[in-house]
Scaffold this motif. Structure first.
Motif, mmCIF file in Angstrom:
data_model
loop_
_atom_site.group_PDB
_atom_site.id
_atom_site.type_symbol
_atom_site.label_atom_id
_atom_site.label_comp_id
_atom_site.label_asym_id
_atom_site.label_seq_id
_atom_site.Cartn_x
_atom_site.Cartn_y
_atom_site.Cartn_z
ATOM 1 N N ILE A 186 0.865 -1.177 0.000
ATOM 2 C CA ILE A 186 0.000 0.000 0.000
ATOM 3 C C ILE A 186 0.900 1.225 0.000
ATOM 4 C CG2 ILE A 186 -1.785 1.240 1.269
ATOM 5 C CD1 ILE A 186 -2.346 -1.807 2.390
ATOM 6 N N THR A 187 0.831 2.002 -1.078
ATOM 7 C CA THR A 187 1.716 3.157 -1.211
ATOM 8 C C THR A 187 1.056 4.395 -0.601
ATOM 9 O OG1 THR A 187 0.883 4.064 -3.294
ATOM 10 C CG2 THR A 187 2.384 2.186 -3.448
ATOM 11 N N THR A 188 1.849 5.448 -0.499
ATOM 12 C CA THR A 188 1.294 6.722 -0.036
ATOM 13 C C THR A 188 0.779 7.564 -1.203
ATOM 14 O OG1 THR A 188 3.435 7.828 -0.187
ATOM 15 C CG2 THR A 188 2.921 6.768 1.911
ATOM 16 N N CYS A 189 0.734 6.990 -2.386
ATOM 17 C CA CYS A 189 0.289 7.722 -3.580
ATOM 18 C C CYS A 189 -1.239 7.728 -3.655
ATOM 19 C CB CYS A 189 0.884 7.080 -4.839
ATOM 20 S SG CYS A 189 0.288 7.815 -6.380
ATOM 21 N N PRO A 190 -1.866 8.895 -3.480
ATOM 22 C CA PRO A 190 -3.328 8.926 -3.509
ATOM 23 C C PRO A 190 -3.859 8.801 -4.927
ATOM 24 C CG PRO A 190 -2.481 11.144 -3.233
ATOM 25 C CD PRO A 190 -1.288 10.225 -3.241
ATOM 26 N N ALA A 191 -5.108 8.418 -5.027
ATOM 27 C CA ALA A 191 -5.734 8.193 -6.336
ATOM 28 C C ALA A 191 -5.531 9.386 -7.260
ATOM 29 C CB ALA A 191 -7.222 7.900 -6.146
ATOM 30 N N ARG A 192 -5.602 10.608 -6.716
ATOM 31 C CA ARG A 192 -5.542 11.799 -7.580
ATOM 32 C C ARG A 192 -4.178 11.976 -8.255
ATOM 33 N NH1 ARG A 192 -2.549 15.356 -4.691
ATOM 34 N NH2 ARG A 192 -2.545 14.887 -2.470
ATOM 35 N N LEU A 193 -3.128 11.333 -7.751
ATOM 36 C CA LEU A 193 -1.809 11.461 -8.374
ATOM 37 C C LEU A 193 -1.512 10.367 -9.393
ATOM 38 C CD1 LEU A 193 0.638 12.625 -5.552
ATOM 39 C CD2 LEU A 193 -0.505 13.978 -7.319
ATOM 40 N N VAL A 194 -2.416 9.424 -9.511
ATOM 41 C CA VAL A 194 -2.134 8.295 -10.409
ATOM 42 C C VAL A 194 -1.994 8.766 -11.852
ATOM 43 C CG1 VAL A 194 -3.032 6.116 -11.320
ATOM 44 C CG2 VAL A 194 -3.139 6.585 -8.863
ATOM 45 N N ASP A 195 -2.793 9.758 -12.232
ATOM 46 C CA ASP A 195 -2.694 10.286 -13.598
ATOM 47 C C ASP A 195 -1.307 10.837 -13.907
ATOM 48 O OD1 ASP A 195 -5.231 9.641 -14.179
ATOM 49 O OD2 ASP A 195 -6.053 11.653 -13.958
ATOM 50 N N ALA A 196 -0.611 11.298 -12.859
ATOM 51 C CA ALA A 196 0.705 11.896 -13.075
ATOM 52 C C ALA A 196 1.757 10.861 -13.421
ATOM 53 C CB ALA A 196 1.137 12.675 -11.830
ATOM 54 N N VAL A 197 1.462 9.608 -13.212
ATOM 55 C CA VAL A 197 2.472 8.590 -13.427
ATOM 56 C C VAL A 197 2.133 7.654 -14.585
ATOM 57 C CG1 VAL A 197 1.459 7.196 -11.590
ATOM 58 C CG2 VAL A 197 3.756 6.706 -12.355
ATOM 59 N N ILE A 198 0.869 7.487 -14.829
ATOM 60 C CA ILE A 198 0.492 6.466 -15.789
ATOM 61 C C ILE A 198 0.553 7.041 -17.207
ATOM 62 C CG2 ILE A 198 -2.006 6.880 -15.802
ATOM 63 C CD1 ILE A 198 -2.026 3.697 -15.344
ATOM 64 N N GLY A 199 1.120 6.295 -18.107
ATOM 65 C CA GLY A 199 1.276 6.775 -19.472
ATOM 66 C C GLY A 199 0.190 6.224 -20.383
ATOM 67 N N ARG A 200 0.442 6.289 -21.667
ATOM 68 C CA ARG A 200 -0.626 5.936 -22.597
ATOM 69 C C ARG A 200 -0.901 4.444 -22.650
ATOM 70 N NH1 ARG A 200 1.344 6.272 -28.837
ATOM 71 N NH2 ARG A 200 3.043 7.675 -28.313
ATOM 72 N N TRP A 201 0.026 3.648 -22.142
ATOM 73 C CA TRP A 201 -0.193 2.200 -22.166
ATOM 74 C C TRP A 201 -0.859 1.688 -20.892
ATOM 75 C CZ3 TRP A 201 0.503 1.125 -26.996
ATOM 76 C CH2 TRP A 201 1.449 1.858 -27.743
ATOM 77 N N GLY A 202 -1.151 2.600 -19.996
ATOM 78 C CA GLY A 202 -1.899 2.200 -18.800
ATOM 79 C C GLY A 202 -1.093 1.362 -17.826
ATOM 80 N N ARG A 203 0.248 1.550 -17.888
ATOM 81 C CA ARG A 203 1.081 0.717 -17.032
ATOM 82 C C ARG A 203 1.930 1.574 -16.096
ATOM 83 N NH1 ARG A 203 1.040 -4.511 -18.683
ATOM 84 N NH2 ARG A 203 3.027 -5.023 -17.709
ATOM 85 N N ILE A 204 2.310 0.977 -14.977
ATOM 86 C CA ILE A 204 3.097 1.644 -13.944
ATOM 87 C C ILE A 204 4.326 0.789 -13.674
ATOM 88 C CG2 ILE A 204 3.091 2.308 -11.484
ATOM 89 C CD1 ILE A 204 0.138 2.911 -11.758
ATOM 90 N N ALA A 205 5.393 1.429 -13.189
ATOM 91 C CA ALA A 205 6.562 0.676 -12.739
ATOM 92 C C ALA A 205 7.116 1.340 -11.481
ATOM 93 C CB ALA A 205 7.628 0.611 -13.826
ATOM 94 N N VAL A 206 7.871 0.576 -10.732
ATOM 95 C CA VAL A 206 8.612 1.123 -9.601
ATOM 96 C C VAL A 206 10.048 1.288 -10.076
ATOM 97 C CG1 VAL A 206 9.391 0.736 -7.231
ATOM 98 C CG2 VAL A 206 7.121 -0.044 -7.949
#
Lengths: 266, 266, 266
Positions: A186-206
């Motif tokens: 469980i990260t400290t990244c709130p839902a509202r910041l997810v758009d700032a990280v996710i790109g056009r392929w809908g994927r995330i990485a650490v």
């Protein structure tokens, strides 16, 4: 007002008598208290994790609930004890930052430094304020004592060392708020910041981990054994492995700092 | 009728805030509920083990008790939620077989598909129906809501994959219902089938394991460190090591299939 | 008199349904009982450790509390069950020494051998008297039954095998009463015997361990990672490592015998 529920968050574990003793003290003061264990598995002295446990649970408790948050690396020192009232709930804790995210995020209509030694168990030990200070004070509050009777009002409180998640050019700097028993991160990244990280392929990485995974709406969206990101039930981004253990796979633990980045194309 | 007790069986563990949050929701709806943790250590998603935990405990709870059994691998999918009333007790669970042994063995006088979304916490998450669905519905039941108000009656329910124990020419095909914290292996073989396996020497064996052990009435009948079989406190055959760990010795775990055979002569 | 609180001490753990079942039985008899888990992590069959858990907690529970201490290696044998009243609290346990330190140290104004089989769950199993004997009897007591109604008065009780701590020419012979989840070693050496061991340099050692450490008033008196001795919150000498695990460092476990000696000069 009715305030029968006392919710306990500690780092005491359930192996020893400590939590049971706190309950004995509470029931001696207020036999009508309804005591709920939120969790006693906060990693020892981990103030940020205790703060997460509070944030993740408080909305689900009724108005009037008294939260006693005893994650207290400074027990026996001169750190203060504070009590706040926010949205009809009460929060009693050492002034070490554990209440800061709640008080900053929601505001409060009363904040006092607790100094009513006549309410404490005497003599006050240097090692177990859960029993000697927090239990009797929480019980008095739940029995109807006014928060203003606990001590003088104060205008500030200690902040958490851990910074809040923030979006930057490289991605979202965040942390691991909690690893649950299933290995969900469980990260400290709130839902509202997810758009700032996710790109056009809908994927995330650490950053630094050789894995990229999709943001999904339910676990079944990936095959068993695969990584996924999901906005969890407490409103923060979680990283999971369907039917597996993401914390172990990624080598992440409570308190770790992470940089969330665009996961690119699969 | 008085129904103050809510008994919880989940696979959530006690490490995280999940069970505490369910209790907060329950007390918000019904401040008079008496919440009992039956166990939260059902192996994750192990519906048969959850079913065993229910069978082993329900007779010891008072009439009117509401059991919420949240072992729910299909959470977030379209699996149904059902509620039954049997012998004055209430059973609320996902329709995945976890209630099947109870309903088959005891019958029921009401069985409904729960569809009262207005009772749920909104929005309903896709990952935590314990909080959003089971807790508020259980609380309403305990506060006196009629089971008929939860949804339409249904005439059937999902069965467990795991077959019931049965006696055949080779012995009794059974399973491991639960391994307890002491390493006792609780089988699915009921007392009435023990005669089908035990031979003239009063001994039992697990096919494929190089060990035979006596059926005894109390642990003291064998020396410390020795295997024994006993009809346990819940009416099923258990395999134990006196002052030892039978599961480890025999290499058995919850959910394993076993064939119980005549143990021959020592 | 009001006796709503039932405090449970067992070696059952929380993994299985055993403790939950005891609570179901209690609430069936006395729906008003307030049940508190003191600890269920007494090492299995460790009567001395169960006794410690009781001693460390009982003062913090209100008058009228009924303690059920189910650490019972002789379950199913002919060991007796006893019940005592001391300073307004009730103590129900097998007669195996687990109550001895409390009864010897505080005296009692009633002590009976429990023989009211009509109060038990029938049939009484040979393996689970927590459910069949202790739960229903504790519930009756909490509902107001007179202790004299439980059975005939007796004038003696079984003592603990473990000797009390005593000062001799070589130091204080004591034992490890409990190792807590943080690795703190709680000894059986009471505060009043500390003078018998500590020399002019204010240091203590455990005979046979290559380590000497200061007697301090709070953890902060030593640097992180260092050993210390402190009179703990229950009045006994504890050996700790600040932010570390003393039990692991010294190789000590619950039940070990130790000789505490002058730690000399650093």
């Amino acid at each position: 007002m009715r305030r029968p529920v006392i919710a306990l968050i500690t780092d005491f574990g359930l192996h020893d008598v400590y939590v049971g003793v706190m309950k004995g003290v509470i029931l001696g003061v207020n036999p009508e208290a309804r005591i709920v264990d939120v969790t006693h598995s906060v990693p020892r002295h981990d103030v940020a994790a205790g703060s997460y446990a509070l944030s993740a649970s408080l909305d689900y408790f009724p108005e009037g609930t008294v939260f006693a948050v005893v994650v207290d690396p400074g027990v026996g020192s001169d750190r203060a004890v504070i009590c706040a009232r926010s949205e009809g709930r009460y929060f009693l804790a050492p002034d070490n930052g554990v209440l800061a995210p709640v008080l900053t995020g929601r505001g409060y209509d009363a904040l006092v430094r607790v100094e009513r030694e006549d309410l404490y168990l005497r003599p006050v030990s240097s090692t177990f304020h859960g029993r000697d200070v927090f239990a009797p004070v929480a019980a008095r509050l739940s029995a109807g004592l006014d928060i203003g009777a606990l001590g003088r009002e104060v205008s500030d409180f200690v902040r958490l060392d851990a910074p809040e998640a923030e979006a930057g050019p490289e991605g979202v700097k965040a942390g691991v708020a909690w690893v649950d028993a299933f290995g969900n991160v469980i990260t400290t990244c709130p839902a509202r910041l997810v758009d700032a990280v996710i790109g056009r392929w809908g994927r995330i990485a650490v950053h630094g981990r050789d894995a990229s995974f999709p943001l999904v709406a339910c676990y079944e969206a990936v095959p068993p054994g695969e990584l996924l990101a999901i906005v969890g039930s407490s409103g923060f981004l979680e990283i999971s492995v369907r039917e597996g253990n993401a914390a172990r796979l990624l080598g992440l633990g409570t308190g770790d700092g992470i940089l969330l980045v665009d996961g690119g194309r699969m």
